[in-house]
Design a protein around this motif. Structure first.
Motif, mmCIF file in Angstrom:
data_model
loop_
_atom_site.group_PDB
_atom_site.id
_atom_site.type_symbol
_atom_site.label_atom_id
_atom_site.label_comp_id
_atom_site.label_asym_id
_atom_site.label_seq_id
_atom_site.Cartn_x
_atom_site.Cartn_y
_atom_site.Cartn_z
ATOM 1 N N ALA A 290 0.276 -1.681 0.321
ATOM 2 C CA ALA A 290 -0.211 -0.234 -0.123
ATOM 3 C C ALA A 290 0.830 1.175 0.450
ATOM 4 O O ALA A 290 0.907 2.574 -0.572
ATOM 5 N N TYR A 291 1.961 1.102 1.151
ATOM 6 C CA TYR A 291 2.899 2.464 0.585
ATOM 7 C C TYR A 291 3.667 2.909 0.004
ATOM 8 O O TYR A 291 3.250 3.917 -1.339
ATOM 9 N N ALA A 292 4.042 1.403 -0.971
ATOM 10 C CA ALA A 292 4.420 1.628 -2.649
ATOM 11 C C ALA A 292 3.269 2.311 -3.687
ATOM 12 O O ALA A 292 3.757 2.931 -4.042
ATOM 13 N N ASP A 293 2.039 1.344 -3.240
ATOM 14 C CA ASP A 293 1.222 1.765 -4.647
ATOM 15 C C ASP A 293 0.754 3.485 -4.007
ATOM 16 O O ASP A 293 0.437 4.422 -5.104
ATOM 17 N N ALA A 294 0.991 3.743 -3.661
ATOM 18 C CA ALA A 294 0.311 5.536 -2.733
ATOM 19 C C ALA A 294 1.338 6.331 -3.445
ATOM 20 O O ALA A 294 1.173 7.555 -3.797
ATOM 21 N N ARG A 295 2.476 6.181 -3.429
ATOM 22 C CA ARG A 295 3.733 6.277 -3.936
ATOM 23 C C ARG A 295 3.810 6.967 -5.635
ATOM 24 O O ARG A 295 4.698 7.018 -6.241
ATOM 25 N N LEU A 296 2.984 5.415 -6.062
ATOM 26 C CA LEU A 296 3.901 5.082 -7.555
ATOM 27 C C LEU A 296 3.323 6.261 -8.687
ATOM 28 O O LEU A 296 3.862 6.268 -9.305
ATOM 29 N N PRO A 297 1.952 6.976 -8.156
ATOM 30 C CA PRO A 297 1.817 8.085 -9.535
ATOM 31 C C PRO A 297 3.001 8.972 -9.568
ATOM 32 O O PRO A 297 3.224 9.531 -10.874
ATOM 33 N N ARG A 298 3.696 9.705 -8.495
ATOM 34 C CA ARG A 298 4.554 10.443 -9.013
ATOM 35 C C ARG A 298 5.924 10.337 -9.942
ATOM 36 O O ARG A 298 6.393 10.206 -10.040
ATOM 37 N N THR A 299 6.175 8.084 -9.702
ATOM 38 C CA THR A 299 7.166 8.162 -10.929
ATOM 39 C C THR A 299 6.929 8.260 -12.314
ATOM 40 O O THR A 299 7.717 7.449 -13.237
ATOM 41 N N ARG A 300 5.746 8.552 -12.597
ATOM 42 C CA ARG A 300 5.153 8.268 -13.836
ATOM 43 C C ARG A 300 5.159 9.214 -14.765
ATOM 44 O O ARG A 300 5.244 9.468 -16.684
ATOM 45 N N GLU A 301 5.652 10.823 -13.889
ATOM 46 C CA GLU A 301 5.755 12.036 -14.970
ATOM 47 C C GLU A 301 6.814 12.734 -14.100
ATOM 48 O O GLU A 301 6.941 13.150 -12.998
ATOM 49 N N PRO A 302 7.430 13.448 -14.378
ATOM 50 C CA PRO A 302 8.328 14.425 -13.765
ATOM 51 C C PRO A 302 7.041 15.401 -12.415
ATOM 52 O O PRO A 302 6.582 15.834 -13.582
ATOM 53 N N GLN A 303 7.860 15.991 -11.805
ATOM 54 C CA GLN A 303 7.052 16.327 -10.376
ATOM 55 C C GLN A 303 7.604 17.393 -10.160
ATOM 56 O O GLN A 303 9.205 17.934 -10.117
ATOM 57 N N LEU A 308 11.474 16.957 -11.681
ATOM 58 C CA LEU A 308 11.830 15.468 -10.694
ATOM 59 C C LEU A 308 11.263 14.751 -10.619
ATOM 60 O O LEU A 308 9.924 13.988 -11.314
ATOM 61 N N LEU A 309 12.218 13.278 -11.256
ATOM 62 C CA LEU A 309 11.476 11.949 -11.119
ATOM 63 C C LEU A 309 11.993 11.433 -10.388
ATOM 64 O O LEU A 309 12.981 10.976 -10.055
ATOM 65 N N PHE A 310 10.700 9.902 -9.923
ATOM 66 C CA PHE A 310 11.045 9.424 -9.134
ATOM 67 C C PHE A 310 11.407 7.882 -9.829
ATOM 68 O O PHE A 310 10.572 7.884 -10.236
ATOM 69 N N ALA A 311 11.986 6.948 -9.069
ATOM 70 C CA ALA A 311 12.143 5.749 -8.990
ATOM 71 C C ALA A 311 11.071 4.716 -8.279
ATOM 72 O O ALA A 311 10.266 5.346 -7.090
ATOM 73 N N PRO A 312 10.494 3.917 -8.630
ATOM 74 C CA PRO A 312 9.369 2.980 -8.283
ATOM 75 C C PRO A 312 9.428 2.660 -7.198
ATOM 76 O O PRO A 312 11.451 2.140 -6.922
ATOM 77 N N ASP A 313 9.134 1.910 -6.142
ATOM 78 C CA ASP A 313 9.489 1.179 -4.560
ATOM 79 C C ASP A 313 9.529 0.504 -5.374
ATOM 80 O O ASP A 313 9.142 -0.302 -5.714
ATOM 81 N N LEU A 314 10.532 -0.882 -4.578
ATOM 82 C CA LEU A 314 11.024 -2.069 -5.113
ATOM 83 C C LEU A 314 10.802 -2.821 -4.203
ATOM 84 O O LEU A 314 11.240 -3.050 -3.295
#
Length: 371
Positions: A290-303, A308-314
């Motif tokens: 759930a933690y990783a899913d909540a942060r996933l949208p910010r990895t799809r395009e620069p913020q 800034l572009l974030f890597a998905p949590d593994l």
């Protein structure tokens, strides 16, 4: 960060650490075994009772040494409920450990006086027996408009938050003159340089870079390179890819070192967020995902305006994470890591995660515990 054999790599023999700061380090072969394994924590605490959170961080570092980790790093957070004084925390950790390297990832220099920071870092390095690794970055302090009057009430408009601040820190740590007087006055003896002087420390300084420009600057100036789970996308990147961007930073760093005539390839560490679940309970797995899913949208395009572009949590079994890392263009170019731990978990969660990193994920990446 040290290699598998123990103590930190660097010029600790008293030699003058000027331009050629680092030992020869071969370029990692893609897919080669991981040489150095570390972890990074924010050190959260309850503002109503901050001691238990700080104690939990210290216990985590002790546990990391027991598990064979090569390094433990702490984040730097001001006016937040995370570690605001890494020097104090790591000084305490240095007295509770004997082998593991201790680092900051990163200290934002906009909050610091370079001369005073040099004194603190050199003291910490002496106390730890040469185990300290100083990671830092430049730029205006976070929340600058909100803190400027308290931080720099008289000099806010003239402070240098660029690379010049790094150069001041480097001069101090290298033992260059900082005082016009040297000698004895009365019964007091004064030095012209920062004291204590720790000659091996300049070889263990790391620049936290998120862009090709800053990675190249670090390489040109003989610093080691810290990479995290954040990169800066270039304006002309139509479909920015995190891994490709980070691999480009590695190349920019190495090219700059070569152009500056520096020996070796430098040391580069990557710091993605990894959450192995091999030893996790069902509840932990659910919360981690759930933690990783909540942060996933910010990895799809620069913020934001900085792009800034974030890597998905593994998140997942260690073998699955290892496969994803081996396919990652940035990871394939390094042999050192300081995996970032999630921000908001409980001590028991962190213990499970670092245990799985050391006993499952590390070995899957070819790493073996330090001695």
């Amino acid at each position: 960060m040290p290699g598998r054999q123990g103590g930190p790599v660097g010029h600790d023999d008293g030699a003058d650490p000027s331009r050629h700061l680092e030992p020869e380090v071969p370029v990692p072969v893609p897919g080669a075994p991981l040489r150095s394994l570390g972890f990074l924590t924010m050190g959260l605490f309850d503002p109503a009772d901050p001691r238990p959170g700080h104690e939990a961080t210290l216990r985590m570092i002790e546990r990391g040494e027991e598990l064979g980790f090569d390094s433990a790093w702490v984040r730097h957070r001001h006016v937040q409920h995370g570690i605001s004084s890494p020097v104090a925390v790591l000084a305490a950790a240095s007295q509770r450990t004997s082998r593991i390297a201790l680092g900051t990832a990163v200290t934002p220099l906009g909050w610091e006086n370079p001369l005073r920071l040099a004194e603190d870092w050199a003291t910490l390095d002496v106390l730890s027996g040469g185990r300290f690794h100083g990671g830092f970055s430049v730029g205006p302090p976070m929340q600058w408009d909100a803190v400027r009057d308290a931080l720099y009430p008289d000099t806010a408009d003239v402070e240098d938050f660029g690379y010049g601040r790094v150069e001041r820190l480097l001069r101090c740590l290298r033992g260059e003159r900082v005082s016009q007087f040297e000698g004895t006055r009365g019964i007091e003896v004064f030095s012209a340089r920062v004291e204590p002087h720790s000659p091996g420390l300049p070889a263990r300084l790391w620049y936290g870079a998120a862009s090709a420009r800053s990675a190249a600057w670090a390489g040109e100036h003989g610093l080691n390179l810290l990479m995290s789970s954040v990169v800066r996308a270039e304006p002309d990147d139509a479909a920015p890819d995190f891994g490709a961007i980070q691999a480009g930073h590695v190349q920019a760093y190495r090219d700059a070192r070569a152009a500056a005539g520096l020996s070796g390839t430098g040391r580069i560490s990557q710091g993605l967020v990894v959450i192995p679940t091999d030893g996790a309970t069902a509840d932990q797995r659910e919360r981690y995902q759930a933690y990783a899913d909540a942060r996933l949208p910010r990895t799809r395009e620069p913020q934001g305006p900085g792009g800034l572009l974030f890597a998905p949590d593994l998140v997942g079994p260690a073998e699955d994470i290892a496969a994803r890392l081996h396919a990652h263009p940035g990871f394939r170019l390094v042999d050192e890591v300081a995996f970032a731990l999630p921000f908001t978990f409980a001590p028991a969660d962190y213990d499970q995660i670092i245990t799985d990193i050391a006993t499952r994920l590390g070995p899957a990446l070819g790493w073996r515990p330090g001695g």
